[in-house]
Write an enzyme that holds these catalytic residues in place. Structure first.
Site, PDB file in Angstrom:
ATOM      1  N   LYS A 227      -6.301   6.747  -2.202  1.00  0.00           N
ATOM      2  CA  LYS A 227      -4.857   6.486  -2.754  1.00  0.00           C
ATOM      3  C   LYS A 227      -4.532   5.048  -2.917  1.00  0.00           C
ATOM      4  CE  LYS A 227      -0.156   7.141  -1.046  1.00  0.00           C
ATOM      5  NZ  LYS A 227       0.328   8.107   0.006  1.00  0.00           N
TER       6      LYS A 227
ATOM      7  N   LYS B  35      -5.591   9.695  -5.944  1.00  0.00           N
ATOM      8  CA  LYS B  35      -4.001   9.393  -6.390  1.00  0.00           C
ATOM      9  C   LYS B  35      -3.900   7.889  -6.763  1.00  0.00           C
ATOM     10  CE  LYS B  35       0.404   9.696  -4.229  1.00  0.00           C
ATOM     11  NZ  LYS B  35       0.953   9.681  -2.737  1.00  0.00           N
TER      12      LYS B  35
HETATM   13  C1  PBG Z   1       3.806   8.795   1.252  1.00  0.00           C
HETATM   14  C2  PBG Z   1       3.316   9.382  -0.255  1.00  0.00           C
HETATM   15  C3  PBG Z   1       3.805   8.596  -1.514  1.00  0.00           C
HETATM   16  C4  PBG Z   1       3.426   9.595  -2.603  1.00  0.00           C
HETATM   17  C5  PBG Z   1       3.044  10.799  -1.938  1.00  0.00           C
HETATM   18  N1  PBG Z   1       3.128  10.579  -0.520  1.00  0.00           N
HETATM   19  C6  PBG Z   1       4.013   7.327  -2.060  1.00  0.00           C
HETATM   20  C7  PBG Z   1       3.924   6.009  -1.555  1.00  0.00           C
HETATM   21  O1  PBG Z   1       2.953   5.575  -1.156  1.00  0.00           O
HETATM   22  O2  PBG Z   1       4.990   5.480  -1.593  1.00  0.00           O
HETATM   23  C8  PBG Z   1       3.647   9.332  -4.177  1.00  0.00           C
HETATM   24  C9  PBG Z   1       3.864  10.500  -4.998  1.00  0.00           C
HETATM   25  C10 PBG Z   1       4.201  10.345  -6.297  1.00  0.00           C
HETATM   26  O3  PBG Z   1       4.641   9.196  -6.667  1.00  0.00           O
HETATM   27  O4  PBG Z   1       4.562  11.473  -6.889  1.00  0.00           O
HETATM   28  N2  PBG Z   1       2.779   7.976   1.579  1.00  0.00           N
HETATM   29 ZN    ZN Z   2       3.588   6.942   3.465  1.00  0.00          ZN
END
Ligand code: PBG
Ligand code: ZN
Length: 327
Positions: free
Chosen positions: A198, A251
């Site tokens: 991520k 992601k």
């Molecule tokens: C939480 C999380 C995030 C997303 C999913 N779970 C965002 C972040 O790190 O702020 C993003 C999903 C999206 O942008 O559709 N950690």
């Molecule tokens: Zn988070």
């Protein structure tokens, strides 16, 4: 030109194109994200994500029925709690918003799989994904103390009925902690879908509107990955596999197609791609302006994720795609 080599032969008829198509998107590939809020009868559209709503639990249940009827196998739940605090109480409390939503969905639509996103940023007052040192304004989340909260969160989500746990905080040892917690609580058979790779991405902007989870100061670069790194994604997935992950996620998706591919090549586990909020917002904005053909762009993009190696795609386009696929 080699006279015997004419690739266009196989493109000459729609049925022939269909026969030689290598990658075919299906509704089985899709996961639909939902945002649960306290209250009743609430459906509040997210301004930066047209067609996406914050929903109270009763509305989540209605939505879950629709998603199931469209043939989509799973939803992933995010929660916006009534109150936020330093201990992210809303994340792990038995009466937390995701716990309530998961229980209600499983009761109403038992055959729809519920994935619980396991993180703390929606529940902490400062919007970071875990504990901070008191007075720290850099956002350097304390790793090991945070694992305890995350473990508690995952167990309470499973107890509420979540079928799959999706650790999304990028803490070191996250998967192992969650696996240990689930096993100790009798959830040995609950799979973990790890947000293994991520990235610290600007594409999460609209999600942070939807989930009210923007960090109040600093950023997430001390825990989420640097966009320049590819080998590091492989290191992350190797660790998550060793820690017990059952499925791996990459992601965001669009700017990281090479990572989807590399992860797929590096493992035999199922790979998920998260087509994130900013990717959705860009398509919607252009479509609403009449600048692109929304259906064709969405289907081409989702097919591209699958071609890159994604077995599953988490996407806000899931309902629309399912409708187009069945038309
Ligand atoms: C939480 C999380 C995030 C997303 C999913 N779970 C965002 C972040 O790190 O702020 C993003 C999903 C999206 O942008 O559709 N950690
Ligand atoms: Zn988070």
């Amino acid at each position: 030109m080699f006279p015997n080599q004419r690739p266009r032969r196989l493109r000459s008829h729609p049925q022939l194109r269909r026969m030689v198509r290598e990658t075919v998107l299906t509704t089985s590939d899709l996961v639909y994200p939902l945002f649960a809020v306290p209250g009743e009868g609430i459906a509040k559209e997210v301004s930066s994500m047209p067609g996406v709503f914050q929903l109270s639990v009763d509305k989540i249940v209605e939505e879950a029925k629709e998603v199931y009827d469209l043939g989509i196998p799973a939803i992933i739940l995010f929660g916006i709690p009534a109150d936020k605090d330093a201990d992210a109480t809303g994340a792990w409390h038995d009466h937390g918003i995701v716990q309530k939503a998961a229980a209600a969905v499983k009761q109403a639509v038992p055959d729809l799989l519920v994935i619980a996103d396991t993180c703390l940023c929606e529940y902490t007052a400062h919007g970071h994904c875990g504990y901070l040192q008191v007075g720290d304004l850099s956002g350097r989340v304390l790793n090991d103390p945070t694992l305890e909260l995350l473990k508690k969160t995952a167990v309470s989500q499973a107890q509420a009925g979540a079928d799959i746990i999706a650790p999304s905080g990028m803490m070191d040892g996250f998967v192992q902690a969650v696996r240990a917690g689930l096993d100790a609580a009798g959830f040995e058979d609950t799979p973990i879908m790890s947000y293994a790779a991520k990235y610290a991405s600007a594409y999460y902007g609209p999600f942070r509107d939807a989930a009210d989870s923007a960090p109040q100061f600093g950023d997430r670069r001390t825990y989420q990955m640097d966009p320049g790194n590819g080998r590091e994604a492989i290191k992350e997935i190797e660790l998550d596999i060793a820690e017990g992950a059952d499925m791996l996620m990459v992601k965001p998706a669009l700017a990281y197609m090479d990572i989807i591919w590399r992860v797929k090549e590096a493992t035999n586990l199922p790979v998920a791609a998260y087509n994130v909020s900013g990717e959705y917002a860009m398509v919607k904005a252009a479509a609403l302006n009449g600048w692109i053909d929304e259906q064709r762009v969405v289907m081409e993009t989702l097919t591209g994720f699958k071609r890159a190696g994604a077995d599953m795609i988490l996407t806000y386009h899931a309902k629309a795609a399912a409708r187009w696929l069945s038309a």
